[in-house]
Design a protein around this motif. Structure first.
Motif, PDB file in Angstrom:
ATOM      1  N   SER A   1      33.960   2.468   8.680  1.00 14.46           N
ATOM      2  CA  SER A   1      32.723   1.891   9.201  1.00 14.46           C
ATOM      3  C   SER A   1      33.023   0.845  10.264  1.00 14.46           C
ATOM      4  CB  SER A   1      31.898   1.281   8.071  1.00 14.46           C
ATOM      5  OG  SER A   1      32.611   0.218   7.485  1.00 14.46           O
ATOM      6  N   ALA A   2      34.128   0.137  10.094  1.00 12.31           N
ATOM      7  CA  ALA A   2      34.509  -0.863  11.102  1.00 12.31           C
ATOM      8  C   ALA A   2      34.831  -0.184  12.421  1.00 12.31           C
ATOM      9  CB  ALA A   2      35.716  -1.666  10.617  1.00 12.31           C
ATOM     10  N   LYS A   3      35.531   0.925  12.301  1.00  8.73           N
ATOM     11  CA  LYS A   3      35.863   1.661  13.536  1.00  8.73           C
ATOM     12  C   LYS A   3      34.591   2.191  14.198  1.00  8.73           C
ATOM     13  CE  LYS A   3      40.529   3.117  12.415  1.00  8.73           C
ATOM     14  NZ  LYS A   3      41.401   4.236  12.047  1.00  8.73           N
ATOM     15  N   LEU A   4      33.695   2.730  13.386  1.00  3.68           N
ATOM     16  CA  LEU A   4      32.432   3.244  13.927  1.00  3.68           C
ATOM     17  C   LEU A   4      31.633   2.152  14.612  1.00  3.68           C
ATOM     18  CD1 LEU A   4      31.324   5.641  11.057  1.00  3.68           C
ATOM     19  CD2 LEU A   4      32.033   6.281  13.363  1.00  3.68           C
ATOM     20  N   GLU A   5      31.656   1.002  14.020  1.00  4.85           N
ATOM     21  CA  GLU A   5      30.952  -0.125  14.639  1.00  4.85           C
ATOM     22  C   GLU A   5      31.552  -0.475  15.993  1.00  4.85           C
ATOM     23  OE1 GLU A   5      29.455  -2.578  10.683  1.00  4.85           O
ATOM     24  OE2 GLU A   5      30.676  -3.586  12.201  1.00  4.85           O
ATOM     25  N   ALA A   6      32.885  -0.427  16.064  1.00  4.01           N
ATOM     26  CA  ALA A   6      33.564  -0.751  17.321  1.00  4.01           C
ATOM     27  C   ALA A   6      33.213   0.281  18.397  1.00  4.01           C
ATOM     28  CB  ALA A   6      35.072  -0.798  17.107  1.00  4.01           C
ATOM     29  N   ILE A   7      33.188   1.550  17.973  1.00  2.45           N
ATOM     30  CA  ILE A   7      32.859   2.616  18.931  1.00  2.45           C
ATOM     31  C   ILE A   7      31.417   2.469  19.412  1.00  2.45           C
ATOM     32  CG2 ILE A   7      32.495   5.108  19.155  1.00  2.45           C
ATOM     33  CD1 ILE A   7      34.882   5.409  17.157  1.00  2.45           C
ATOM     34  N   ALA A   8      30.538   2.159  18.498  1.00  2.00           N
ATOM     35  CA  ALA A   8      29.117   1.998  18.866  1.00  2.00           C
ATOM     36  C   ALA A   8      28.945   0.866  19.867  1.00  2.00           C
ATOM     37  CB  ALA A   8      28.301   1.730  17.611  1.00  2.00           C
ATOM     38  N   ARG A   9      29.731  -0.186  19.651  1.00  2.00           N
ATOM     39  CA  ARG A   9      29.642  -1.334  20.572  1.00  2.00           C
ATOM     40  C   ARG A   9      30.126  -0.950  21.962  1.00  2.00           C
ATOM     41  NH1 ARG A   9      33.082  -4.521  17.842  1.00  2.00           N
ATOM     42  NH2 ARG A   9      32.286  -4.392  15.747  1.00  2.00           N
ATOM     43  N   GLU A  10      31.194  -0.124  22.012  1.00  2.00           N
ATOM     44  CA  GLU A  10      31.746   0.278  23.323  1.00  2.00           C
ATOM     45  C   GLU A  10      30.765   1.156  24.089  1.00  2.00           C
ATOM     46  OE1 GLU A  10      36.470   0.377  22.060  1.00  2.00           O
ATOM     47  OE2 GLU A  10      35.449   2.206  22.694  1.00  2.00           O
ATOM     48  N   ASN A  11      30.104   2.083  23.353  1.00  2.25           N
ATOM     49  CA  ASN A  11      29.236   3.046  24.008  1.00  2.25           C
ATOM     50  C   ASN A  11      27.826   2.539  24.239  1.00  2.25           C
ATOM     51  OD1 ASN A  11      31.322   4.846  24.042  1.00  2.25           O
ATOM     52  ND2 ASN A  11      30.757   5.822  22.113  1.00  2.25           N
ATOM     53  N   LYS A  12      27.617   1.333  23.903  1.00  2.00           N
ATOM     54  CA  LYS A  12      26.278   0.770  24.087  1.00  2.00           C
ATOM     55  C   LYS A  12      25.974   0.733  25.576  1.00  2.00           C
ATOM     56  CE  LYS A  12      23.499  -3.128  22.564  1.00  2.00           C
ATOM     57  NZ  LYS A  12      23.516  -4.473  22.003  1.00  2.00           N
ATOM     58  N   PRO A  13      24.856   1.308  26.028  1.00  2.00           N
ATOM     59  CA  PRO A  13      24.563   1.320  27.462  1.00  2.00           C
ATOM     60  C   PRO A  13      24.419  -0.086  28.018  1.00  2.00           C
ATOM     61  CG  PRO A  13      22.661   2.047  26.209  1.00  2.00           C
ATOM     62  CD  PRO A  13      23.789   1.921  25.238  1.00  2.00           C
ATOM     63  N   LYS A  14      25.097  -0.277  29.159  1.00  5.49           N
ATOM     64  CA  LYS A  14      25.071  -1.607  29.756  1.00  5.49           C
ATOM     65  C   LYS A  14      23.817  -1.751  30.607  1.00  5.49           C
ATOM     66  CE  LYS A  14      30.055  -1.890  29.907  1.00  5.49           C
ATOM     67  NZ  LYS A  14      31.250  -1.899  30.741  1.00  5.49           N
ATOM     68  N   LEU A  15      23.237  -2.829  30.464  1.00  6.46           N
ATOM     69  CA  LEU A  15      22.016  -3.090  31.220  1.00  6.46           C
ATOM     70  C   LEU A  15      22.385  -3.626  32.607  1.00  6.46           C
ATOM     71  CD1 LEU A  15      18.921  -3.148  30.932  1.00  6.46           C
ATOM     72  CD2 LEU A  15      19.141  -5.523  30.267  1.00  6.46           C
ATOM     73  N   ILE A  16      21.984  -2.872  33.681  1.00  9.34           N
ATOM     74  CA  ILE A  16      22.290  -3.321  35.043  1.00  9.34           C
ATOM     75  C   ILE A  16      21.123  -4.156  35.543  1.00  9.34           C
ATOM     76  CG2 ILE A  16      22.737  -2.587  37.414  1.00  9.34           C
ATOM     77  CD1 ILE A  16      23.811   0.032  36.208  1.00  9.34           C
ATOM     78  N   LYS A  17      21.455  -5.338  35.913  1.00 14.46           N
ATOM     79  CA  LYS A  17      20.404  -6.224  36.393  1.00 14.46           C
ATOM     80  C   LYS A  17      20.415  -6.240  37.924  1.00 14.46           C
ATOM     81  CE  LYS A  17      20.388  -9.230  32.358  1.00 14.46           C
ATOM     82  NZ  LYS A  17      20.605 -10.586  31.834  1.00 14.46           N
ATOM     83  N   ILE A  18      19.310  -5.887  38.494  1.00 13.06           N
ATOM     84  CA  ILE A  18      19.200  -5.905  39.959  1.00 13.06           C
ATOM     85  C   ILE A  18      18.273  -7.035  40.339  1.00 13.06           C
ATOM     86  CG2 ILE A  18      18.511  -4.601  41.999  1.00 13.06           C
ATOM     87  CD1 ILE A  18      18.992  -2.065  40.423  1.00 13.06           C
ATOM     88  N   SER A  19      18.773  -7.887  41.208  1.00 11.57           N
ATOM     89  CA  SER A  19      17.951  -9.037  41.570  1.00 11.57           C
ATOM     90  C   SER A  19      16.862  -8.611  42.546  1.00 11.57           C
ATOM     91  CB  SER A  19      18.829 -10.112  42.202  1.00 11.57           C
ATOM     92  OG  SER A  19      19.284  -9.652  43.465  1.00 11.57           O
ATOM     93  N   PHE A  20      15.862  -9.440  42.667  1.00 10.76           N
ATOM     94  CA  PHE A  20      14.731  -9.161  43.554  1.00 10.76           C
ATOM     95  C   PHE A  20      15.188  -9.109  45.005  1.00 10.76           C
ATOM     96  CE2 PHE A  20      10.538  -9.000  45.062  1.00 10.76           C
ATOM     97  CZ  PHE A  20      10.417  -9.879  46.123  1.00 10.76           C
ATOM     98  N   LEU A  21      16.159  -9.953  45.343  1.00  9.06           N
ATOM     99  CA  LEU A  21      16.658  -9.995  46.727  1.00  9.06           C
ATOM    100  C   LEU A  21      17.303  -8.665  47.113  1.00  9.06           C
ATOM    101  CD1 LEU A  21      16.810 -12.210  48.907  1.00  9.06           C
ATOM    102  CD2 LEU A  21      19.155 -12.624  48.205  1.00  9.06           C
ATOM    103  N   THR A  22      18.078  -8.094  46.210  1.00 15.00           N
ATOM    104  CA  THR A  22      18.726  -6.810  46.472  1.00 15.00           C
ATOM    105  C   THR A  22      17.678  -5.716  46.648  1.00 15.00           C
ATOM    106  OG1 THR A  22      20.543  -7.530  45.076  1.00 15.00           O
ATOM    107  CG2 THR A  22      20.489  -5.206  45.651  1.00 15.00           C
ATOM    108  N   LEU A  23      16.687  -5.732  45.774  1.00 19.11           N
ATOM    109  CA  LEU A  23      15.615  -4.731  45.872  1.00 19.11           C
ATOM    110  C   LEU A  23      14.890  -4.851  47.210  1.00 19.11           C
ATOM    111  CD1 LEU A  23      14.031  -4.724  42.310  1.00 19.11           C
ATOM    112  CD2 LEU A  23      15.102  -2.799  43.462  1.00 19.11           C
ATOM    113  N   ARG A  24      14.669  -6.061  47.626  1.00 20.42           N
ATOM    114  CA  ARG A  24      13.968  -6.292  48.897  1.00 20.42           C
ATOM    115  C   ARG A  24      14.784  -5.759  50.064  1.00 20.42           C
ATOM    116  NH1 ARG A  24      13.335 -12.281  51.031  1.00 20.42           N
ATOM    117  NH2 ARG A  24      15.416 -11.762  51.673  1.00 20.42           N
ATOM    118  N   ASN A  25      16.092  -6.002  50.029  1.00 23.88           N
ATOM    119  CA  ASN A  25      16.957  -5.513  51.108  1.00 23.88           C
ATOM    120  C   ASN A  25      17.000  -3.987  51.148  1.00 23.88           C
ATOM    121  OD1 ASN A  25      17.567  -8.098  51.843  1.00 23.88           O
ATOM    122  ND2 ASN A  25      19.499  -8.166  50.724  1.00 23.88           N
TER     123      ASN A  25
END
Lengths: 161, 169
Positions: free
Chosen positions: A62-86
């Motif tokens: 279960s510890a290993k499974l938890e570690a794998i789940a943490r690795e595969n967790k989708p990373k949230l990409i944050k795009i700033s308003f300035l980048t979107l505007r450009n």
């Protein structure tokens, strides 16, 4: 008669109040191992904590499974308003340029400018011949004039003494 | 922001490359649609058709010289010829064209301009004035003056047999 193995409630209360020392906390852990807290209301809680720790240490999968789940967790990409505007401004510029180019290349004036005047090669060739003859005639004329001037200079040389 | 500026610069650079206008179209295009002007244009496509067809009477050497020409444009007027002759001459002189020949003959004259000789975007423009008749002829392509002269001599055409009335579509 009090059980000598019973942990006093004062100690438990001190634990909850975060006032226990390291030695007192180790006493509590030992009491968990013996599973004897004297019927206190907190007994269930401590037992659950102890069981959880045991299960956690022994369950390596279960510890290993938890570690794998943490690795595969989708990373949230944050795009700033300035980048979107450009990005939006770049897209508008590109679209505008394409639209302007389309308009300029398809305008009536341009269509007249680059439309062949003649329908067949024979007519076009006659026009080119005429134009080239103008080049030839005037180049010959200028050469003749230049030659005459040179001859005049040779016939009447001026000697400065 | 940096990417935006780079993209904008690339678009500005790309625009001139897309146009590829010859000198007459670029500087005197406004006259082409006017009623007192006659306009003739022979494109690169038509020139290729001429070379492939039996319409031409060129020898193989002249054909090779002819391949360097990518287009021909002519602009003529019979109204206020002298005024346009001077205007065209001044305009081309100020646009970086080299005046290689100027001659006065009778009540007219000839001006010849050259730009970017021996380069793919070369131009040779001849402006002719006879009385009130003014005609401006431009060749564009890999222009070499010696080759142009040799090509025109090989045609054995005597006299200025330019066509003032163009047959249009």
């Amino acid at each position: 008669m009090k059980n000598p193995n019973l942990i006093p409630e004062e100690l438990i209360q001190k634990y909850w109040d975060a006032e226990t020392s390291t030695h007192e906390e180790s006493e509590l852990r030992d009491s968990l191992a013996s599973n004897y807290l004297g019927g206190s209301d907190l007994e269930v809680y401590f037992k659950m904590q102890h069981l959880y720790r045991q299960a956690k240490c022994s369950d390596q999968l279960s510890a290993k499974l938890e570690a794998i789940a943490r690795e595969n967790k989708p990373k949230l990409i944050k795009i700033s308003f300035l980048t979107l505007r450009n990005i939006a401004a770049s897209l508008v510029l590109v679209m505008g340029s394409i639209a302007l180019f389309q308009y300029l290349s398809s305008s009536k004036a341009n269509s007249n400018l680059y439309a062949d005047t003649y329908e067949n090669p024979e007519q076009a060739w006659q026009a080119i011949k005429s134009a080239l003859s103008v080049v030839s005639e005037n180049m010959d004329m200028s050469t003749d004039i230049l030659t005459e001037e040179i001859i005049k200079l040779d016939v009447n040389p001026t000697i400065e003494q | 922001m940096r990417a935006f500026l780079i993209l904008f610069t690339l678009i500005c650079i790309a625009f001139p490359c897309l146009s590829q206008e010859d000198g007459i179209a670029k500087h005197f295009g406004k006259y082409i649609s006017q009623s007192n002007f006659e306009h003739t244009y022979v494109s690169n496509r038509m020139l290729s058709a001429i070379l492939k067809s039996n319409a031409n009477d060129l020898n193989p050497n002249s054909k090779d010289l002819m391949k360097e020409i990518k287009g021909m444009r002519q602009l003529s007027t019979r109204v206020q010829g002298k005024k346009f002759f001077e205007e065209f001459t001044q305009s081309l002189s100020s646009q970086g064209y080299e005046n290689i020949l100027q001659m006065r003959k009778g009540n007219g004259g000839v001006q010849m301009f050259l730009k970017n000789e021996n380069r793919p975007n070369g131009e040779l423009i001849i402006i002719l004035l006879e009385g009130d008749y003014c005609t401006m002829t431009g060749f564009n392509g890999n222009i070499n003056l010696e080759n142009m002269t040799a090509l025109s001599k090989s045609l054995n055409v005597k006299g200025a047999e330019f066509i003032p009335q163009a047959k249009k579509k």
